[in-house]
Write an enzyme that holds these catalytic residues in place. Sequence first.
Site, PDB file in Angstrom:
ATOM      1  N   LYS A   1      -5.707   7.381  12.478  1.00 16.63           N
ATOM      2  CA  LYS A   1      -6.105   7.926  11.173  1.00 16.63           C
ATOM      3  C   LYS A   1      -6.507   9.391  11.277  1.00 16.63           C
ATOM      4  CE  LYS A   1      -7.435   3.419   9.501  1.00 16.63           C
ATOM      5  NZ  LYS A   1      -8.508   2.550   8.985  1.00 16.63           N
TER       6      LYS A   1
ATOM      7  N   CYS B   1     -15.445  -3.083   0.517  1.00 17.59           N
ATOM      8  CA  CYS B   1     -14.054  -3.374   0.889  1.00 17.59           C
ATOM      9  C   CYS B   1     -13.534  -4.525   0.036  1.00 17.59           C
ATOM     10  CB  CYS B   1     -13.965  -3.727   2.369  1.00 17.59           C
ATOM     11  SG  CYS B   1     -14.607  -5.372   2.729  1.00 17.59           S
TER      12      CYS B   1
ATOM     13  N   CYS C   1     -14.009  -1.732   6.807  1.00 20.49           N
ATOM     14  CA  CYS C   1     -13.093  -0.991   5.930  1.00 20.49           C
ATOM     15  C   CYS C   1     -13.816  -0.154   4.876  1.00 20.49           C
ATOM     16  CB  CYS C   1     -12.108  -1.945   5.267  1.00 20.49           C
ATOM     17  SG  CYS C   1     -11.082  -2.823   6.465  1.00 20.49           S
TER      18      CYS C   1
ATOM     19  N   CYS D   1     -16.529  -8.090   6.826  1.00 18.69           N
ATOM     20  CA  CYS D   1     -16.485  -8.422   8.257  1.00 18.69           C
ATOM     21  C   CYS D   1     -16.722  -7.128   9.028  1.00 18.69           C
ATOM     22  CB  CYS D   1     -15.131  -9.069   8.603  1.00 18.69           C
ATOM     23  SG  CYS D   1     -13.812  -7.883   8.921  1.00 18.69           S
TER      24      CYS D   1
ATOM     25  N   ARG E   1      -1.454   6.909   9.841  1.00 20.98           N
ATOM     26  CA  ARG E   1      -1.534   6.392   8.466  1.00 20.98           C
ATOM     27  C   ARG E   1      -1.641   7.532   7.450  1.00 20.98           C
ATOM     28  NH1 ARG E   1      -3.903   1.129   8.471  1.00 20.98           N
ATOM     29  NH2 ARG E   1      -3.024  -0.020  10.221  1.00 20.98           N
TER      30      ARG E   1
ATOM     31  N   ARG F   1       0.858  -1.204   0.000  1.00 25.88           N
ATOM     32  CA  ARG F   1       0.000   0.000   0.000  1.00 25.88           C
ATOM     33  C   ARG F   1       0.883   1.239   0.000  1.00 25.88           C
ATOM     34  NH1 ARG F   1      -3.667   0.035   5.139  1.00 25.88           N
ATOM     35  NH2 ARG F   1      -4.773  -1.624   4.075  1.00 25.88           N
TER      36      ARG F   1
ATOM     37  N   LYS G   1      -3.313   1.572  15.141  1.00 22.15           N
ATOM     38  CA  LYS G   1      -3.345   2.498  14.005  1.00 22.15           C
ATOM     39  C   LYS G   1      -3.988   3.823  14.402  1.00 22.15           C
ATOM     40  CE  LYS G   1      -5.949  -0.553  11.685  1.00 22.15           C
ATOM     41  NZ  LYS G   1      -6.894  -1.202  10.759  1.00 22.15           N
TER      42      LYS G   1
ATOM     43  N   CYS H   1      -8.139 -10.782   1.652  1.00 22.01           N
ATOM     44  CA  CYS H   1      -8.183 -10.352   3.049  1.00 22.01           C
ATOM     45  C   CYS H   1      -8.332 -11.555   3.978  1.00 22.01           C
ATOM     46  CB  CYS H   1      -9.329  -9.368   3.280  1.00 22.01           C
ATOM     47  SG  CYS H   1      -9.408  -8.898   5.015  1.00 22.01           S
TER      48      CYS H   1
HETATM   49 FE1  SRM Z   1      -9.054  -1.872   6.775  1.00 25.65          FE
HETATM   50  C1  SRM Z   1      -7.669  -4.431   8.469  1.00 25.65           C
HETATM   51  C2  SRM Z   1      -8.274  -3.298   3.866  1.00 25.65           C
HETATM   52  C3  SRM Z   1      -9.737   1.033   5.217  1.00 25.65           C
HETATM   53  C4  SRM Z   1     -10.727  -0.814   9.549  1.00 25.65           C
HETATM   54  N1  SRM Z   1      -8.092  -3.554   6.261  1.00 25.65           N
HETATM   55  C5  SRM Z   1      -7.549  -4.455   7.113  1.00 25.65           C
HETATM   56  C6  SRM Z   1      -6.708  -5.478   6.356  1.00 25.65           C
HETATM   57  C7  SRM Z   1      -5.318  -4.949   6.316  1.00 25.65           C
HETATM   58  C8  SRM Z   1      -6.797  -6.907   6.867  1.00 25.65           C
HETATM   59  C9  SRM Z   1      -5.793  -7.374   7.882  1.00 25.65           C
HETATM   60  O1  SRM Z   1      -5.440  -6.651   8.805  1.00 25.65           O
HETATM   61  O2  SRM Z   1      -5.405  -8.541   7.756  1.00 25.65           O
HETATM   62  C10 SRM Z   1      -7.392  -5.402   4.963  1.00 25.65           C
HETATM   63  C11 SRM Z   1      -6.547  -5.800   3.761  1.00 25.65           C
HETATM   64  C12 SRM Z   1      -7.440  -6.398   2.699  1.00 25.65           C
HETATM   65  C13 SRM Z   1      -6.786  -6.597   1.413  1.00 25.65           C
HETATM   66  O3  SRM Z   1      -6.679  -7.762   0.969  1.00 25.65           O
HETATM   67  O4  SRM Z   1      -6.386  -5.634   0.765  1.00 25.65           O
HETATM   68  C14 SRM Z   1      -7.935  -3.996   4.994  1.00 25.65           C
HETATM   69  N2  SRM Z   1      -8.900  -1.217   4.913  1.00 25.65           N
HETATM   70  C15 SRM Z   1      -8.651  -1.987   3.830  1.00 25.65           C
HETATM   71  C16 SRM Z   1      -8.884  -1.229   2.553  1.00 25.65           C
HETATM   72  C17 SRM Z   1      -7.954  -1.635   1.423  1.00 25.65           C
HETATM   73  C18 SRM Z   1     -10.357  -1.405   2.173  1.00 25.65           C
HETATM   74  C19 SRM Z   1     -10.756  -0.993   0.798  1.00 25.65           C
HETATM   75  O5  SRM Z   1     -11.523  -1.756   0.222  1.00 25.65           O
HETATM   76  O6  SRM Z   1     -10.344   0.037   0.297  1.00 25.65           O
HETATM   77  C20 SRM Z   1      -8.703   0.206   3.069  1.00 25.65           C
HETATM   78  C21 SRM Z   1      -7.275   0.647   3.033  1.00 25.65           C
HETATM   79  C22 SRM Z   1      -7.122   2.002   3.605  1.00 25.65           C
HETATM   80  C23 SRM Z   1      -5.794   2.642   3.382  1.00 25.65           C
HETATM   81  O7  SRM Z   1      -5.473   2.947   2.234  1.00 25.65           O
HETATM   82  O8  SRM Z   1      -5.094   2.890   4.379  1.00 25.65           O
HETATM   83  C24 SRM Z   1      -9.134   0.032   4.516  1.00 25.65           C
HETATM   84  N3  SRM Z   1      -9.981  -0.147   7.311  1.00 25.65           N
HETATM   85  C25 SRM Z   1     -10.266   0.889   6.482  1.00 25.65           C
HETATM   86  C26 SRM Z   1     -11.213   1.764   7.101  1.00 25.65           C
HETATM   87  C27 SRM Z   1     -11.828   3.004   6.457  1.00 25.65           C
HETATM   88  C28 SRM Z   1     -11.065   4.246   6.743  1.00 25.65           C
HETATM   89  O9  SRM Z   1      -9.995   4.213   7.374  1.00 25.65           O
HETATM   90  O10 SRM Z   1     -11.531   5.310   6.341  1.00 25.65           O
HETATM   91  C29 SRM Z   1     -11.504   1.227   8.337  1.00 25.65           C
HETATM   92  C30 SRM Z   1     -12.540   1.780   9.341  1.00 25.65           C
HETATM   93  C31 SRM Z   1     -12.085   2.982  10.058  1.00 25.65           C
HETATM   94  C32 SRM Z   1     -11.321   2.610  11.287  1.00 25.65           C
HETATM   95  O11 SRM Z   1     -10.125   2.343  11.178  1.00 25.65           O
HETATM   96  O12 SRM Z   1     -11.925   2.550  12.356  1.00 25.65           O
HETATM   97  C33 SRM Z   1     -10.719   0.030   8.465  1.00 25.65           C
HETATM   98  N4  SRM Z   1      -9.143  -2.485   8.693  1.00 25.65           N
HETATM   99  C34 SRM Z   1      -9.932  -1.946   9.666  1.00 25.65           C
HETATM  100  C35 SRM Z   1      -9.820  -2.747  10.853  1.00 25.65           C
HETATM  101  C36 SRM Z   1     -10.555  -2.499  12.193  1.00 25.65           C
HETATM  102  C37 SRM Z   1      -9.804  -1.563  13.050  1.00 25.65           C
HETATM  103  C38 SRM Z   1     -10.418  -1.423  14.419  1.00 25.65           C
HETATM  104  O13 SRM Z   1     -10.263  -0.384  15.027  1.00 25.65           O
HETATM  105  O14 SRM Z   1     -11.034  -2.367  14.909  1.00 25.65           O
HETATM  106  C39 SRM Z   1      -8.940  -3.805  10.542  1.00 25.65           C
HETATM  107  C40 SRM Z   1      -8.480  -4.946  11.467  1.00 25.65           C
HETATM  108  C41 SRM Z   1      -7.439  -4.537  12.418  1.00 25.65           C
HETATM  109  O15 SRM Z   1      -6.874  -3.459  12.370  1.00 25.65           O
HETATM  110  O16 SRM Z   1      -7.172  -5.361  13.290  1.00 25.65           O
HETATM  111  C42 SRM Z   1      -8.545  -3.609   9.180  1.00 25.65           C
HETATM  112 FE1  SF4 Z   2     -11.108  -7.410   5.237  1.00 28.72          FE
HETATM  113 FE2  SF4 Z   2     -13.040  -6.993   6.970  1.00 28.72          FE
HETATM  114 FE3  SF4 Z   2     -11.599  -4.962   6.056  1.00 28.72          FE
HETATM  115 FE4  SF4 Z   2     -13.309  -6.107   4.471  1.00 28.72          FE
HETATM  116  S1  SF4 Z   2     -13.847  -5.061   6.346  1.00 28.72           S
HETATM  117  S2  SF4 Z   2     -11.163  -5.606   3.941  1.00 28.72           S
HETATM  118  S3  SF4 Z   2     -13.223  -8.207   5.104  1.00 28.72           S
HETATM  119  S4  SF4 Z   2     -10.830  -6.595   7.301  1.00 28.72           S
END
Ligand code: SRM
Ligand code: SF4
Length: 559
Positions: A207, A426, A475, A471, A142, A73, A205, A432
Amino acid sequence: MSEKLSDLERIKAQSRQLRGTLVEGLADPVTGAISDDDNKLLKFHGSYLQDDRDQRDERRRRKLEPAYAFMLRARLPGGVVTPAQWLVFDTLAREHANGTLRITTRQTFQWHGILKGDLKPAIAAIHDALATSIAACGDVVRNVVSTANPVESQGHAEAYAWAARLSDDLAPTTRAYHEIWLDGEALVGEPEPEPLYGRTYLPRKFKIGLAIPPLNDVDVFSQDLGLIAIVEEGQLRGFNVAIGGGMGATHGDPSTYPRLGSVVGFVRPEQVSVVAEAVVSVQRDWGNRVERKHARLKYTLDHQGLDRFIAEVERRAGTSFEPARPFGFDHNGDRYGWVEGHDGRWHLTLHIESGRLADVGSQRWLSGLREIAKVHAGDFRLTCNQNVIVANVPAGERARIDTLVAEHGLDGYRRHSGIRRHAVACVALPTCGLAMAEAERYLPDIVTRIEALLDRHGLIDAPILLRLSGCPNGCSRPYLGEIALVGRAPGRYDLRLAADFSGQRLNRTYRENVDESTILASLEPLFAAYARERKAAEHFGDWLLRSGVLDAPALAVVA
Ligand code: SRM
Ligand code: SF4
């Protein structure tokens, strides 16, 4: 007796500022993987190991190791990409990754499917293009997101500059990235200090997002630190500060929840950096390092008390928040098509379903944007709704861009239904590791079926925010969707309803753990009633509340 710190705290502390044994692990030819500890550190460098879940069972049967590959990324503050960078990123997608570029919900690019031996050249290519992947993942600040079209006034351009500056100011300073990926000199002796992050970085993390009313395209209330620009007469006066937003939750665990940021006051431009750093540093020191599930800023605030947190931020920043200034958002989506900027240049927003740029049949989106990058003299802006803006186009160049857009099937924004234009999914399966259900791959089908229902009730053009997540991590920011599906198991989702249209009210669960037929059967009568009863310009989410379909008011930001 003190509680045991989470294992990640040990890994960070022992890592010598994010070095770990990454160099050795990457050089090991016996496996396509790296160790778990190194994988956790790799996140801080913007990458981590995945395996293709579609192939898991088959490879297990054949006694092969999983089909390992890395996700990478970039860190692109404000989502700004030059044409030269675009061409490098496109080449990287085709030569080192799975042939696709994926725009994320935080306005940057992800590459999937990078084999171990390709990771170093890929990161070096990003660096040579004057970009980076450092701190795109991991327990750090980030990619700082900002309103994607910061060119409507001078104030907009200044606000974007703040996103870039905060991104730089709050980036880690370790030389590990240079050593590992860019053949920098190896560390001898003690690792260099990290002034802001120390040895163990942040508990989780962090943001930051910056919005310019009335457009809330970054979903500013979902950010740990949201900055709401106050622009008057084209001039940036400062920012309202919102803290403690976050989406992630765990099914069945009420101690985890999505939360909207709390607006705590106003700061002037000259105070932004020091206040942002103070918020990050208090979270660094007060955040939960025992239980990662409760480590985000939102939990720190709820456990320590908002007032106490604010007082500590003010003390460290040596300044006080002024009362928040009035603001109003009307939309958290993107404005498609051409729009003219304050300086007479033009900006074209294209709809990229789920942000996936690929060449599939007549939709040659990856090639199309490559061809545009070859002739475009302005820049590109990635949006938090996973779309792309061809930005800063002189009026005389519009026709040429339009031709390329049409030739490559990128003109869907002209035809798509209201709900398709406002759908975000997402990544989920197959890459993922946390996905419980499909999201990106399911979006085209479920939207088509929902469109059929909307069409039956004359609602095909109604703009409705749909968010799909595989899930509850959220995201796609699903808790801010007027309609949202949150994955529980293959083919099963929670159906959530009634967020507003501007990212200021959370939705709530309407049906739990249901399949597609129940989702569609639940939505149909609601669409029928909405078509009959809605007032002029009343959005679906607002109607759902007014009509009493969802009885209790959902959590909302008080502006
Ligand atoms: Fe996310 C984890 C993809 C935006 C909340 N996210 C992941 C991971 C890295 C899975 C992992 O940890 O094993 C995913 C990778 C999937 C893949 O195969 O690419 C993933 N997140 C994404 C992306 C690519 C979704 C998308 O379809 O675009 C976004 C990448 C953002 C970036 O460029 O940095 C992405 N993730 C978000 C957002 C939205 C935002 O930030 O505006 C959220 C919700 C906001 C927040 O953070 O509260 C988000 N991602 C999470 C979480 C839950 C965090 C939490 O506080 O509980 C995880 C899991 C974790 O961190 O343990 C996670
Ligand atoms: Fe993966 Fe869940 Fe984030 Fe979708 S919402 S990219 S399934 S961690």
